[in-house]
Design a protein around this motif. Structure first.
Motif, PDB file in Angstrom:
ATOM      1  N   ILE A  96       0.855  -1.190   0.000  1.00 37.02           N
ATOM      2  CA  ILE A  96       0.000   0.000   0.000  1.00 37.02           C
ATOM      3  C   ILE A  96       0.889   1.237   0.000  1.00 37.02           C
ATOM      4  O   ILE A  96       1.833   1.332   0.800  1.00 37.02           O
ATOM      5  CB  ILE A  96      -0.934   0.018   1.225  1.00 37.02           C
ATOM      6  N   VAL A  97       0.607   2.161  -0.904  1.00 32.04           N
ATOM      7  CA  VAL A  97       1.352   3.416  -0.999  1.00 32.04           C
ATOM      8  C   VAL A  97       0.344   4.555  -1.087  1.00 32.04           C
ATOM      9  O   VAL A  97      -0.597   4.496  -1.886  1.00 32.04           O
ATOM     10  CB  VAL A  97       2.288   3.437  -2.227  1.00 32.04           C
ATOM     11  N   ALA A  98       0.538   5.581  -0.278  1.00 33.03           N
ATOM     12  CA  ALA A  98      -0.352   6.751  -0.301  1.00 33.03           C
ATOM     13  C   ALA A  98       0.445   7.976   0.130  1.00 33.03           C
ATOM     14  O   ALA A  98       1.445   7.866   0.848  1.00 33.03           O
ATOM     15  CB  ALA A  98      -1.561   6.537   0.595  1.00 33.03           C
ATOM     16  N   GLY A  99       0.005   9.148  -0.309  1.00 33.67           N
ATOM     17  CA  GLY A  99       0.666  10.386   0.080  1.00 33.67           C
ATOM     18  C   GLY A  99       0.358  11.514  -0.884  1.00 33.67           C
ATOM     19  O   GLY A  99      -0.573  11.441  -1.700  1.00 33.67           O
ATOM     20  N   ILE A 100       1.156  12.571  -0.800  1.00 29.00           N
ATOM     21  CA  ILE A 100       0.974  13.780  -1.612  1.00 29.00           C
ATOM     22  C   ILE A 100       2.226  13.997  -2.444  1.00 29.00           C
ATOM     23  O   ILE A 100       3.351  13.931  -1.916  1.00 29.00           O
ATOM     24  CB  ILE A 100       0.710  15.011  -0.723  1.00 29.00           C
ATOM     25  N   VAL A 101       2.054  14.242  -3.737  1.00 26.78           N
ATOM     26  CA  VAL A 101       3.188  14.420  -4.641  1.00 26.78           C
ATOM     27  C   VAL A 101       3.053  15.752  -5.369  1.00 26.78           C
ATOM     28  O   VAL A 101       1.951  16.286  -5.536  1.00 26.78           O
ATOM     29  CB  VAL A 101       3.282  13.273  -5.671  1.00 26.78           C
ATOM     30  N   ARG A 102       4.217  16.280  -5.800  1.00 23.26           N
ATOM     31  CA  ARG A 102       4.245  17.478  -6.633  1.00 23.26           C
ATOM     32  C   ARG A 102       4.297  17.079  -8.097  1.00 23.26           C
ATOM     33  O   ARG A 102       5.015  16.134  -8.457  1.00 23.26           O
ATOM     34  CB  ARG A 102       5.456  18.340  -6.316  1.00 23.26           C
ATOM     35  N   PRO A 103       3.586  17.764  -8.960  1.00 22.19           N
ATOM     36  CA  PRO A 103       3.685  17.448 -10.390  1.00 22.19           C
ATOM     37  C   PRO A 103       5.109  17.592 -10.917  1.00 22.19           C
ATOM     38  O   PRO A 103       5.524  16.861 -11.822  1.00 22.19           O
ATOM     39  CB  PRO A 103       2.738  18.457 -11.041  1.00 22.19           C
ATOM     40  N   GLU A 104       5.890  18.534 -10.335  1.00 20.98           N
ATOM     41  CA  GLU A 104       7.257  18.746 -10.815  1.00 20.98           C
ATOM     42  C   GLU A 104       8.167  17.558 -10.512  1.00 20.98           C
ATOM     43  O   GLU A 104       9.214  17.386 -11.151  1.00 20.98           O
ATOM     44  CB  GLU A 104       7.852  20.012 -10.186  1.00 20.98           C
ATOM     45  N   ASP A 105       7.814  16.737  -9.520  1.00 18.55           N
ATOM     46  CA  ASP A 105       8.658  15.604  -9.157  1.00 18.55           C
ATOM     47  C   ASP A 105       8.376  14.374 -10.008  1.00 18.55           C
ATOM     48  O   ASP A 105       9.135  13.397  -9.939  1.00 18.55           O
ATOM     49  CB  ASP A 105       8.467  15.256  -7.680  1.00 18.55           C
TER      50      ASP A 105
END
Length: 249
Positions: free
Chosen positions: A196-205
């Motif tokens: 399971i993977v969850a979180g917040i990401v930046r489009p630039e990354d």
């Protein structure tokens, strides 16, 4: 042991037996069968799902230049194929290689001696009138105290996990950051491995091939475990777990 503690212990054992009975019935029904995989479902409809709320900057209005094919805020001249909207997919590269070693030693000791007595003429009078033979007022009382404590602790942990999992964008925050969640189940013989993977990401990354490293996920929640016959053997029985909680020693 008091009656109240005995009743609490019996109640805990009865509850553990009831839970174990329900779990045993499910396990007996699945004897000889492979663990079932969970159905594919919308993560936003699962129990306990809550939309993420984070501090957001003031929104910036996009503007368009007349007679220009370029749109402000675009990351490429052609359409960007990377994940950007709810429902889009991206690949998360999970790479965890951590090692921690901590060692602490504590040694404490204390010795204390106190005494009280009466000497001189008063002491002689007390010896003669009040005290029995063989005792003196010069040493009426003595208190000796001796305490010591020694403790040690050591943590030696090493974890390594390298895998990939596809995640889906479940929410786009006002500043453009995206909330993602990905689940993966792998069944090998009679054991199911879950990631399971969850979180917040930046489009630039997000790279040009629509992948992102797990270290670049904010508020990351990564879980790797399993269920099946091997996992059942590795876990203590329900009764042992309840007794470990209830028993004070």
């Amino acid at each position: 042991m008091s009656i109240y503690r005995c009743n609490s212990l019996l109640a805990g054992i009865a509850l553990a037996a009831l839970v174990a009975g329900c779990g045993s019935a499910d396990r007996l029904a699945n004897v000889g069968k492979q663990p079932a995989l969970n159905a594919i479902q919308d993560p936003t409809t699962t129990p306990g799902y809550r939309p993420v709320q984070m501090p957001m900057p003031e929104p910036v209005q996009a503007h368009y230049n007349p007679n220009s094919l370029w749109q402000s805020g675009s990351r490429a001249f052609f359409k960007d194929q990377r994940a950007s909207q709810v429902g889009d997919l991206l690949t998360v590269i999970v790479s965890i290689d951590e090692k921690a070693e901590i060692e602490n030693d504590t040694d404490r000791s204390r010795t204390e001696t106190n005494g009280s007595g009466v000497t001189g003429a008063l002491g002689t009078a007390i010896d003669t009138i009040f005290l029995p033979a063989g005792t003196t007022a010069s040493n009426l009382g003595a208190v000796n105290s001796n305490s010591s404590f020694a403790g040690s602790g050591k943590v030696d942990r090493e974890e390594e996990l390298n895998t990939t999992v596809a995640a889906v964008v479940t929410q786009v925050l006002p500043n453009g950051n995206m909330v993602i969640e990905g689940r993966q189940e792998i069944r090998v013989n009679f054991e199911v491995r879950e990631l399971i993977v969850a979180g917040i990401v930046r489009p630039e990354d997000i790279t040009s091939n629509n992948t992102i490293q797990s270290q670049q996920i904010a508020e990351a929640r990564i879980g790797y475990g399993g269920r099946g016959q091997i996992t059942d053997v590795q876990q203590p029985r329900y009764g042992n777990q309840v007794l470990d909680i209830l028993l004070p020693f």
